[in-house]
Design a protein around this motif. Structure first.
Motif, PDB file in Angstrom:
ATOM      1  N   ASP A 385      -9.274  -0.750  49.666  1.00 22.18           N
ATOM      2  CA  ASP A 385     -10.135  -0.397  51.020  1.00 22.18           C
ATOM      3  C   ASP A 385     -11.565  -1.218  50.691  1.00 22.18           C
ATOM      4  OD1 ASP A 385      -8.309   0.906  52.420  1.00 22.18           O
ATOM      5  OD2 ASP A 385      -9.034   2.725  51.895  1.00 22.18           O
ATOM      6  N   VAL A 386     -11.902  -1.139  49.408  1.00 19.67           N
ATOM      7  CA  VAL A 386     -13.113  -1.672  49.042  1.00 19.67           C
ATOM      8  C   VAL A 386     -12.976  -3.224  49.267  1.00 19.67           C
ATOM      9  CG1 VAL A 386     -14.458  -2.421  47.122  1.00 19.67           C
ATOM     10  CG2 VAL A 386     -13.683   0.010  47.148  1.00 19.67           C
ATOM     11  N   ILE A 387     -11.813  -3.957  48.974  1.00 18.77           N
ATOM     12  CA  ILE A 387     -11.851  -5.470  49.182  1.00 18.77           C
ATOM     13  C   ILE A 387     -11.356  -5.605  50.674  1.00 18.77           C
ATOM     14  CG2 ILE A 387     -11.543  -5.657  46.605  1.00 18.77           C
ATOM     15  CD1 ILE A 387      -8.516  -6.077  47.340  1.00 18.77           C
ATOM     16  N   ASN A 388     -10.966  -4.713  51.249  1.00 19.46           N
ATOM     17  CA  ASN A 388     -10.639  -4.821  52.915  1.00 19.46           C
ATOM     18  C   ASN A 388      -9.295  -5.637  52.875  1.00 19.46           C
ATOM     19  OD1 ASN A 388     -11.641  -4.232  55.375  1.00 19.46           O
ATOM     20  ND2 ASN A 388     -11.745  -6.548  55.801  1.00 19.46           N
ATOM     21  N   LYS A 389      -8.378  -5.492  51.915  1.00 17.78           N
ATOM     22  CA  LYS A 389      -7.290  -6.023  51.909  1.00 17.78           C
ATOM     23  C   LYS A 389      -6.322  -5.744  53.094  1.00 17.78           C
ATOM     24  CE  LYS A 389      -3.913  -8.457  50.309  1.00 17.78           C
ATOM     25  NZ  LYS A 389      -4.005  -9.996  50.288  1.00 17.78           N
ATOM     26  N   GLY A 390      -6.581  -4.648  53.819  1.00 14.19           N
ATOM     27  CA  GLY A 390      -5.631  -4.369  54.939  1.00 14.19           C
ATOM     28  C   GLY A 390      -4.214  -3.969  54.757  1.00 14.19           C
ATOM     29  N   LEU A 391      -3.934  -3.532  53.530  1.00 16.55           N
ATOM     30  CA  LEU A 391      -2.383  -3.258  53.186  1.00 16.55           C
ATOM     31  C   LEU A 391      -2.520  -1.787  52.709  1.00 16.55           C
ATOM     32  CD1 LEU A 391      -0.901  -5.992  51.322  1.00 16.55           C
ATOM     33  CD2 LEU A 391      -0.138  -5.003  53.454  1.00 16.55           C
ATOM     34  N   THR A 392      -1.786  -0.947  53.284  1.00 14.48           N
ATOM     35  CA  THR A 392      -1.575   0.465  52.783  1.00 14.48           C
ATOM     36  C   THR A 392      -0.433   0.599  51.808  1.00 14.48           C
ATOM     37  OG1 THR A 392       0.095   1.090  54.574  1.00 14.48           O
ATOM     38  CG2 THR A 392      -2.500   1.329  54.895  1.00 14.48           C
ATOM     39  N   GLU A 393      -0.328   1.523  51.142  1.00 14.70           N
ATOM     40  CA  GLU A 393       0.741   1.764  50.208  1.00 14.70           C
ATOM     41  C   GLU A 393       2.312   1.938  50.865  1.00 14.70           C
ATOM     42  OE1 GLU A 393       1.880   5.075  47.162  1.00 14.70           O
ATOM     43  OE2 GLU A 393       0.326   3.880  46.495  1.00 14.70           O
ATOM     44  N   GLU A 394       1.837   2.578  51.830  1.00 12.60           N
ATOM     45  CA  GLU A 394       3.141   2.616  52.936  1.00 12.60           C
ATOM     46  C   GLU A 394       3.827   1.656  53.350  1.00 12.60           C
ATOM     47  OE1 GLU A 394       4.645   5.137  56.943  1.00 12.60           O
ATOM     48  OE2 GLU A 394       2.520   4.876  56.370  1.00 12.60           O
ATOM     49  N   VAL A 395       2.879   0.586  53.770  1.00 12.15           N
ATOM     50  CA  VAL A 395       3.247  -0.782  54.311  1.00 12.15           C
ATOM     51  C   VAL A 395       4.039  -1.711  53.108  1.00 12.15           C
ATOM     52  CG1 VAL A 395       2.499  -3.079  54.949  1.00 12.15           C
ATOM     53  CG2 VAL A 395       1.621  -0.907  55.977  1.00 12.15           C
ATOM     54  N   ILE A 396       3.424  -1.636  52.010  1.00 13.59           N
ATOM     55  CA  ILE A 396       3.985  -2.368  50.821  1.00 13.59           C
ATOM     56  C   ILE A 396       5.259  -1.776  50.343  1.00 13.59           C
ATOM     57  CG2 ILE A 396       3.585  -2.693  48.339  1.00 13.59           C
ATOM     58  CD1 ILE A 396       0.580  -2.432  48.695  1.00 13.59           C
ATOM     59  N   LEU A 397       5.434  -0.593  50.393  1.00 12.54           N
ATOM     60  CA  LEU A 397       6.656   0.301  49.975  1.00 12.54           C
ATOM     61  C   LEU A 397       7.829  -0.034  50.828  1.00 12.54           C
ATOM     62  CD1 LEU A 397       5.689   3.538  48.212  1.00 12.54           C
ATOM     63  CD2 LEU A 397       6.351   1.215  47.160  1.00 12.54           C
ATOM     64  N   ASN A 398       7.456  -0.061  52.475  1.00 11.87           N
ATOM     65  CA  ASN A 398       8.397  -0.242  53.470  1.00 11.87           C
ATOM     66  C   ASN A 398       8.878  -1.530  53.355  1.00 11.87           C
ATOM     67  OD1 ASN A 398       8.509   2.381  54.407  1.00 11.87           O
ATOM     68  ND2 ASN A 398       6.892   1.870  55.939  1.00 11.87           N
ATOM     69  N   GLY A 399       7.690  -2.603  53.086  1.00 14.52           N
ATOM     70  CA  GLY A 399       8.342  -3.983  52.876  1.00 14.52           C
ATOM     71  C   GLY A 399       9.169  -4.199  51.824  1.00 14.52           C
ATOM     72  N   ALA A 400       8.899  -3.747  50.732  1.00 15.58           N
ATOM     73  CA  ALA A 400       9.571  -3.819  49.465  1.00 15.58           C
ATOM     74  C   ALA A 400      11.236  -3.206  49.842  1.00 15.58           C
ATOM     75  CB  ALA A 400       9.075  -3.208  48.418  1.00 15.58           C
ATOM     76  N   GLY A 401      11.261  -2.100  50.406  1.00 17.25           N
ATOM     77  CA  GLY A 401      12.450  -1.434  50.803  1.00 17.25           C
ATOM     78  C   GLY A 401      13.116  -2.114  51.393  1.00 17.25           C
ATOM     79  N   GLN A 402      12.723  -2.657  52.747  1.00 10.60           N
ATOM     80  CA  GLN A 402      13.392  -3.698  53.627  1.00 10.60           C
ATOM     81  C   GLN A 402      13.819  -4.899  52.917  1.00 10.60           C
ATOM     82  OE1 GLN A 402      10.516  -4.443  56.856  1.00 10.60           O
ATOM     83  NE2 GLN A 402      10.690  -2.354  57.503  1.00 10.60           N
ATOM     84  N   ALA A 403      13.102  -5.436  52.031  1.00 12.81           N
ATOM     85  CA  ALA A 403      13.795  -6.736  51.264  1.00 12.81           C
ATOM     86  C   ALA A 403      14.744  -6.214  50.201  1.00 12.81           C
ATOM     87  CB  ALA A 403      12.345  -7.152  50.348  1.00 12.81           C
ATOM     88  N   PHE A 404      14.608  -5.222  49.719  1.00 13.64           N
ATOM     89  CA  PHE A 404      15.558  -4.752  48.804  1.00 13.64           C
ATOM     90  C   PHE A 404      16.956  -4.655  49.584  1.00 13.64           C
ATOM     91  CE2 PHE A 404      12.353  -2.766  45.799  1.00 13.64           C
ATOM     92  CZ  PHE A 404      12.396  -4.081  45.152  1.00 13.64           C
ATOM     93  N   GLU A 405      16.922  -3.893  50.596  1.00 12.09           N
ATOM     94  CA  GLU A 405      18.118  -3.754  51.498  1.00 12.09           C
ATOM     95  C   GLU A 405      18.773  -4.862  52.191  1.00 12.09           C
ATOM     96  OE1 GLU A 405      16.677  -0.893  54.526  1.00 12.09           O
ATOM     97  OE2 GLU A 405      16.416   0.644  53.078  1.00 12.09           O
TER      98      GLU A 405
END
Length: 627
Positions: A385-405
């Motif tokens: 949030d400090v760096i304004n990345k615009g990524l939540t942990e949920e989005v990151i883990l969901n993306g990784a999960g979809q990739a693994f599947e």
């Protein structure tokens, strides 16, 4: 030059090239290289990338300008790159002047030497190019027989450390003002005007900065007291130049194809410039605002022409954030159909990991061989949030999960250490996030997994850059950087799945030097010159970087690098680059600096205009106005 002397020159060149590594770097005559009759052109422009051939040939900006210049019948644009250390040694011993690839003529014979300044660690290479060209290193010492040395590229947004070495800088995108500059040069030369008269006239062109026409004074504490023109008629502010209609601007249909494998050996299709995301550490995201897209039909035709004219077997879509290109689905669908027929690979960098992106990548990549890249930048949500990345942990883990599947099992994760407000918990969170991603892999049913999970975590060290909300931030010291990396490394080994995780980090010495050069003022020029005389060259390369050359330069010049690196700047301080207007207002950067400390996220430009000022710059329109 007559034919006999030309043949003698080629014979000497060939004799030398037999003694060095990769002689193909220097011979020219590549596919699509432009050859002209030197007697039939009015202006000769030598385009330089101050690094080895393989890296320079991968740079899209030079390919665009090379094509643009050579479309003019009165201009011949050629290329030159930094000689590697083996040829450098021979040229110095035998007093051989640096030569351009196309004509093999000495660089000093040209009217212009245009140097692309892509990253700070090439600054000593710039001095190498000048010295081997037998051009005085200091602009003040050049006579009428020297080419006009002009710098362009992202590092010109703080040109001050290099001010003593350049006659002028071009601030902005090259497609806009170069024709005016060349026409002005022809006019002044025909009239018999002096070098200085031309420089003064050129300074009145939009985007042209002539350092010798400005004076700097300093306060007792070392900060800048004033920065102002010393010549009547010279503007106080230099305006960044941008191309608003990219679809109508020049783009190479037949780029030069290197003889040897380049760093990026492929057709590069630039789909847009700018970025809507607003990451507070990202200089490119601020410099290239507003976001501008190329029309999809133009891109289709260009891609077809470039593949036909080069023979490349891969095409890459270039953008700061390809997922944000509004016509990406149509373009990728077209390319998949076209490239499948030709056996051509498609590269899709800078994609956000979402369902659409993963679906596209599964169609264009061999899932079993390729890896996915995530750039969370920070381990904790607080710091993202400090760096304004615009990524939540949920989005990151969901993306990784979809990739693994989807069959992927190799993931690369990129982070930064030393970010503003960073704590030890934030550093440890990098290891914790990597562990959660590994755990997500083992939640996928066994029948969908593709072997063992392989996660590579890489951390670079944060360097505050001009024209970002973090331009006022202090940097870590070398020891602090290394200490933070050790913390991550130790925490990584404490994770349950640590055998699936590999961790590496950047060199701290190089990062500290980059920080000095990125935010330095004119006084840093003396350090660069002294370090070069000590032997500094190819500082971006591990095998040729020598920290001691720079430490000797600090001692000899009396410049304290900590003044430029670890010192936090006051938001009211005059910064070395404040005379440049990039469209993004200083008030906006201050506001984002404050919001960073408040851990507040600013929405992306497509969701809501943040009032940065760039939307209206150069006739642009913000997304809200479009809607």
């Amino acid at each position: 030059m007559n034919e006999r002397s030309f043949m003698r020159k080629l014979a000497l060149r060939d004799e030398i090239l037999l003694k060095i590594e990769k002689p193909a770097r220097y011979i020219g005559n590549e596919v699509n290289a432009v050859m002209k009759d030197r007697e039939k052109v009015d202006v000769r422009f030598c385009m330089c990338f101050p690094d080895v051939y393989e890296i320079g040939m991968s740079h899209l900006g030079i390919q665009i300008l090379y094509d643009m210049f050579n479309r003019r019948e009165d201009v011949w644009c050629e290329r030159v790159y930094s000689p590697w250390t083996d040829l450098d040694e021979i040229m110095r011993k035998q007093h051989i002047p640096l030569f351009a690839l196309e004509s093999q003529d000495s660089v000093k014979e040209f009217d212009f030497l245009g140097i692309t300044i892509q990253y700070e660690m090439c600054y000593t290479n710039i001095l190498q190019v000048l010295e081997l060209s037998q051009i005085p290193l200091l602009a003040a010492e050049r006579g009428e027989d020297c080419p006009v040395v002009i710098g362009g590229g992202p590092c010109t947004y703080n040109p001050e450390p290099l001010a003593d070495f350049f006659d002028m800088f071009y601030i902005g995108e090259g497609e806009t003002v170069y024709d005016e500059l060349i026409n002005l040069y022809k006019e002044y030369r025909a009239a018999g005007k002096s070098r200085r008269e031309f420089l003064v006239a050129a300074a009145s062109l939009p985007g042209i900065y002539v350092p010798s026409l400005y004076d700097v004074t300093y306060k007792e504490d070392g900060t800048i007291a004033s920065f102002a023109p010393n010549t009547p008629g010279v503007p106080e502010t230099v305006e960044k130049q941008i191309v608003m209609d990219l679809s109508e601007s020049v783009y190479p249909q037949a780029p030069v194809v290197p003889f040897i494998k380049a760093t990026q050996d492929r057709v590069v299709l630039e789909i847009q410039r700018g970025c809507i995301r607003g990451c507070r550490f990202c200089q490119a995201g601020m410099l290239y605002r507003p976001t501008r897209e190329r029309d999809v039909e133009m891109l289709k035709k260009t891609a077809e022409a470039m593949l036909k004219n080069t023979g490349h077997e891969e095409i890459s879509l270039s953008s700061l954030s390809s997922s944000d290109y509004s016509q990406l689905e149509e373009l990728v669908t077209y390319l998949i159909d076209e490239c499948r027929q030709r056996g051509i690979n498609i590269s899709l960098p800078s994609l956000r990991i979402d369902a659409f992106s993963l679906d596209v990548m599964s169609k264009v990549q061999d899932v079993r061989k390729s890896s996915l890249t995530f750039a969370p930048e920070a381990g904790s949500q607080r710091l993202r949030d400090v760096i304004n990345k615009g990524l939540t942990e949920e989005v990151i883990l969901n993306g990784a999960g979809q990739a693994f599947e989807g069959g992927w099992n190799k993931v690369k994760l990129y982070f930064m250490l030393g970010l503003p407000t960073e704590t030890e918990e934030d550093r440890k969170a990098i290891a914790h996030l990597a562990e959660k991603i590994a755990e997500r892999y083992y939640e996928v049913p066994k029948e969908k997994r593709n072997g063992k999970c392989q996660i590579t975590v890489s951390t670079s060290f944060f360097v505050p850059k001009p024209f970002t909300p973090f331009q006022w931030a202090p940097m870590y010291t070398r020891d602090a950087f290394l200490g933070s990396a050790r913390t991550v490394n130790h925490e990584m080994k404490e994770q349950k799945n640590y055998r699936s995780i590999r961790y590496n980090w950047h060199e701290a010495d190089v990062t500290v030097l980059e920080g000095l050069l990125a935010r330095g003022d004119r006084r840093v020029g003396a350090v660069i010159l002294d370090a070069y005389k000590n032997g500094a060259l190819y500082d971006a390369w591990t095998e040729t970087f020598h920290r001691e050359y720079w430490e000797q330069a600090y001692e000899h010049t009396g410049v304290d690098p900590a003044f430029y690196t670890v010192r936090e700047r006051d938001t009211e301080e005059i910064l070395p680059w404040d005379f440049i207007n990039i469209g993004v207002s200083k008030a906006f950067l201050k506001r984002e600096w404050q919001r960073a400390h408040e851990e507040k996220v600013t929405e992306n430009c497509r969701s809501k205009c943040a009032g940065c000022g760039a939307a209206c710059y150069g006739g642009g329109v913000c997304f809200e106005d479009k809607n």
